[in-house]
Write a protein that holds these residues in place. Structure first.
Motif, mmCIF file in Angstrom:
data_model
loop_
_atom_site.group_PDB
_atom_site.id
_atom_site.type_symbol
_atom_site.label_atom_id
_atom_site.label_comp_id
_atom_site.label_asym_id
_atom_site.label_seq_id
_atom_site.Cartn_x
_atom_site.Cartn_y
_atom_site.Cartn_z
ATOM 1 N N THR A 167 0.248 -2.984 -7.714
ATOM 2 C CA THR A 167 -0.359 -4.093 -6.962
ATOM 3 C C THR A 167 -1.622 -4.599 -7.636
ATOM 4 O O THR A 167 -1.916 -5.788 -7.571
ATOM 5 N N SER A 204 7.110 8.912 -8.454
ATOM 6 C CA SER A 204 7.112 9.919 -7.403
ATOM 7 C C SER A 204 6.819 11.303 -7.992
ATOM 8 O O SER A 204 5.913 11.442 -8.811
ATOM 9 N N GLY A 247 6.382 4.045 -10.519
ATOM 10 C CA GLY A 247 6.664 4.596 -9.189
ATOM 11 C C GLY A 247 7.516 5.844 -9.364
ATOM 12 O O GLY A 247 8.616 5.969 -8.819
ATOM 13 N N ARG A 287 12.737 1.930 -9.636
ATOM 14 C CA ARG A 287 13.761 1.883 -8.589
ATOM 15 C C ARG A 287 13.196 2.378 -7.270
ATOM 16 O O ARG A 287 12.390 3.299 -7.216
ATOM 17 N N ASN A 288 13.654 1.739 -6.209
ATOM 18 C CA ASN A 288 13.254 2.138 -4.853
ATOM 19 C C ASN A 288 11.738 2.079 -4.667
ATOM 20 O O ASN A 288 11.152 2.914 -3.988
ATOM 21 N N ILE A 298 0.926 5.648 -7.659
ATOM 22 C CA ILE A 298 -0.398 5.593 -7.013
ATOM 23 C C ILE A 298 -0.683 6.872 -6.235
ATOM 24 O O ILE A 298 -1.795 7.087 -5.804
ATOM 25 N N ASN A 299 0.338 7.682 -6.005
ATOM 26 C CA ASN A 299 0.121 8.884 -5.210
ATOM 27 C C ASN A 299 -0.213 10.046 -6.155
ATOM 28 O O ASN A 299 0.647 10.560 -6.871
ATOM 29 N N PHE A 353 7.735 -3.757 -0.813
ATOM 30 C CA PHE A 353 6.791 -4.859 -1.021
ATOM 31 C C PHE A 353 7.312 -6.148 -0.380
ATOM 32 O O PHE A 353 8.526 -6.338 -0.248
ATOM 33 N N HIS A 363 -1.470 4.588 -11.745
ATOM 34 C CA HIS A 363 -1.425 3.142 -12.012
ATOM 35 C C HIS A 363 -0.788 2.459 -10.808
ATOM 36 O O HIS A 363 0.270 2.881 -10.344
ATOM 37 N N SER A 364 -1.456 1.407 -10.332
ATOM 38 C CA SER A 364 -0.898 0.681 -9.190
ATOM 39 C C SER A 364 -0.256 -0.623 -9.632
ATOM 40 O O SER A 364 -0.869 -1.422 -10.346
ATOM 41 N N SER A 411 13.277 11.122 -3.499
ATOM 42 C CA SER A 411 13.842 10.895 -4.829
ATOM 43 C C SER A 411 14.853 11.997 -5.154
ATOM 44 O O SER A 411 14.975 12.970 -4.417
ATOM 45 N N THR A 466 3.116 6.019 1.451
ATOM 46 C CA THR A 466 4.051 6.002 0.325
ATOM 47 C C THR A 466 5.216 6.944 0.624
ATOM 48 O O THR A 466 5.032 7.963 1.274
HETATM 49 C C1 LIG Z 1 10.866 6.158 -2.934
HETATM 50 S S1 LIG Z 1 9.857 6.600 -4.294
HETATM 51 C C2 LIG Z 1 10.883 6.164 -5.666
HETATM 52 C C3 LIG Z 1 10.978 7.281 -6.663
HETATM 53 C C4 LIG Z 1 11.939 7.022 -7.829
HETATM 54 N N1 LIG Z 1 11.590 5.827 -8.552
HETATM 55 C C5 LIG Z 1 13.365 6.955 -7.347
HETATM 56 O O1 LIG Z 1 13.966 5.884 -7.294
HETATM 57 O O2 LIG Z 1 13.921 8.008 -6.994
HETATM 58 C C6 LIG Z 1 8.638 5.277 -4.285
HETATM 59 C C7 LIG Z 1 7.408 5.588 -5.135
HETATM 60 O O3 LIG Z 1 6.656 4.393 -5.353
HETATM 61 C C8 LIG Z 1 5.279 4.736 -5.327
HETATM 62 N N2 LIG Z 1 4.492 3.526 -5.088
HETATM 63 C C9 LIG Z 1 4.309 2.861 -3.923
HETATM 64 N N3 LIG Z 1 3.476 1.819 -4.119
HETATM 65 C C10 LIG Z 1 3.152 1.805 -5.428
HETATM 66 C C11 LIG Z 1 2.324 0.967 -6.239
HETATM 67 N N4 LIG Z 1 1.663 -0.064 -5.719
HETATM 68 N N5 LIG Z 1 2.196 1.258 -7.551
HETATM 69 C C12 LIG Z 1 2.866 2.319 -8.097
HETATM 70 N N6 LIG Z 1 3.653 3.145 -7.380
HETATM 71 C C13 LIG Z 1 3.793 2.895 -6.067
HETATM 72 C C14 LIG Z 1 5.201 5.767 -4.218
HETATM 73 O O4 LIG Z 1 4.024 6.542 -4.270
HETATM 74 C C15 LIG Z 1 6.466 6.581 -4.478
HETATM 75 O O5 LIG Z 1 6.208 7.650 -5.349
#
Ligand SMILES: C[S@@+](CC[C@H](N)C(=O)[O-])C[C@H]1O[C@@H](n2cnc3c(N)ncnc32)[C@H](O)[C@@H]1O
Length: 274
Positions: A200, A109, A107, A214-215, A137-138, A220, A197-198, A75, A71
């Motif tokens: 996926t 972060s 997501g 976002r991001n 998820i992290n 995916f 919460h995932s 951010s 992951t």
């Molecule tokens: C690059 S960060 C984006 C942070 C913030 N949304 C932003 O745009 O600044 C991506 C985040 O998505 C989370 N992530 C990845 N796969 C995920 C999933 N299946 N469900 C929820 N979160 C997920 C990662 O752990 C990470 O914290």
């Protein structure tokens, strides 16, 4: 041949991760997963992905380490300030017509995007009627989000972003600085539910008025992106908003017809009423 073997190893490792720990990375974009697994293998000193898989299966502590590689936690607060300006100027006037609101930062972060939204809602007089959900998820990232402590040297950029986003106060009003860290006011978290919460594998959240994700979907593949957009559609209240930010789009999604463009440049959509 070795490329082919590596592909098999990746597939087996992702399957093992799913069967053993229920984390499902099988529909993440293959090129990025390959890059990340190669890096994990190299930096953790495994001779092959099969050796990494063996360790992952037998040593639960490997899970958090591997998740750290799989992951991406990059951010910023008020990242892409024009997105937050659009939320403030175009979305907030609609949200002001509701007596109570639910906002989901999917997501999240380490919480940068969440704190930015809570601050924006406070400045716009909406915080007290809003319940925020911040999910990821992290778990290490979530714990940091919950603590609300960031390196002080990041504040200059966050302050500048906040200003460009149309911020109505000074960012320093929201944190106290000590020993190289900025500790954000705990009242900003009083209306936030943090949850593992995932996107996926987990289910919908009900009746959201705004979902900001976002991001995240950039990591995916198409199949998973479609699943997640379907999840968002089903989690949104009628006329609710979905903010994806500049890098993602709904244009190619199977669910595109459930949404109308709201602020095109910022990829902010509104759920159509059916
Ligand atoms: C690059 S960060 C984006 C942070 C913030 N949304 C932003 O745009 O600044 C991506 C985040 O998505 C989370 N992530 C990845 N796969 C995920 C999933 N299946 N469900 C929820 N979160 C997920 C990662 O752990 C990470 O914290």
């Amino acid at each position: 041949m070795s490329e082919k073997i590596e592909e098999i190893e990746i597939q087996l490792l992702l399957e093992a991760l799913h069967l053993r720990y229920h984390y499902d990375f099988r529909n993440y974009a293959p090129a990025s997963i390959k890059r990340r697994l190669r890096l994990a293998c190299e930096q953790m000193g495994f001779a092959s992905l099969s050796a990494l898989q063996d360790s992952l299966l037998h040593d639960p502590q490997m899970l958090a380490r591997l998740l750290g590689y799989l992951t991406v936690q990059v951010s910023e607060m008020f990242r892409d300030p024009s997105y937050f300006r659009a939320i403030r100027e175009k979305v907030v006037p609609h949200l002001k017509t509701y007596p109570s609101l639910k906002v989901w930062v999917a997501g999240c972060s380490e919480g940068e995007e969440l704190y930015a939204l809570v601050i924006l809602f406070r400045e716009e007089g909406l915080e007290e009627r809003t319940l925020f959900y911040a999910t990821d998820i992290n778990q290490e990232a979530l714990a940091k989000a919950q603590a609300g402590i960031f390196a002080l040297d990041r504040m200059q950029l966050f302050t500048e972003n906040h200003r460009k986003s149309g911020g109505k106060s000074s960012l320093s009003d929201y944190y106290s600085a000590a020993y190289g860290y900025a500790s954000f006011d705990k009242t900003l978290r009083q209306r936030v539910v943090f949850a593992d919460h995932s996107l996926t594998t987990d289910a919908v959240f009900g009746e959201m008025h705004l979902i900001s994700c976002r991001n995240v979907m950039i990591y995916f593949d198409r199949v998973l992106q479609d699943r997640v957009v379907g999840l968002f559609r089903d989690s949104l209240a009628r006329k609710g908003f979905l903010g994806l930010g500049a890098k993602e789009t709904l244009r190619f999604s199977d669910h595109a017809s459930s949404f109308a463009d709201f602020v095109c440049e910022e990829k902010i959509y509104q759920r159509c009423s059916e």
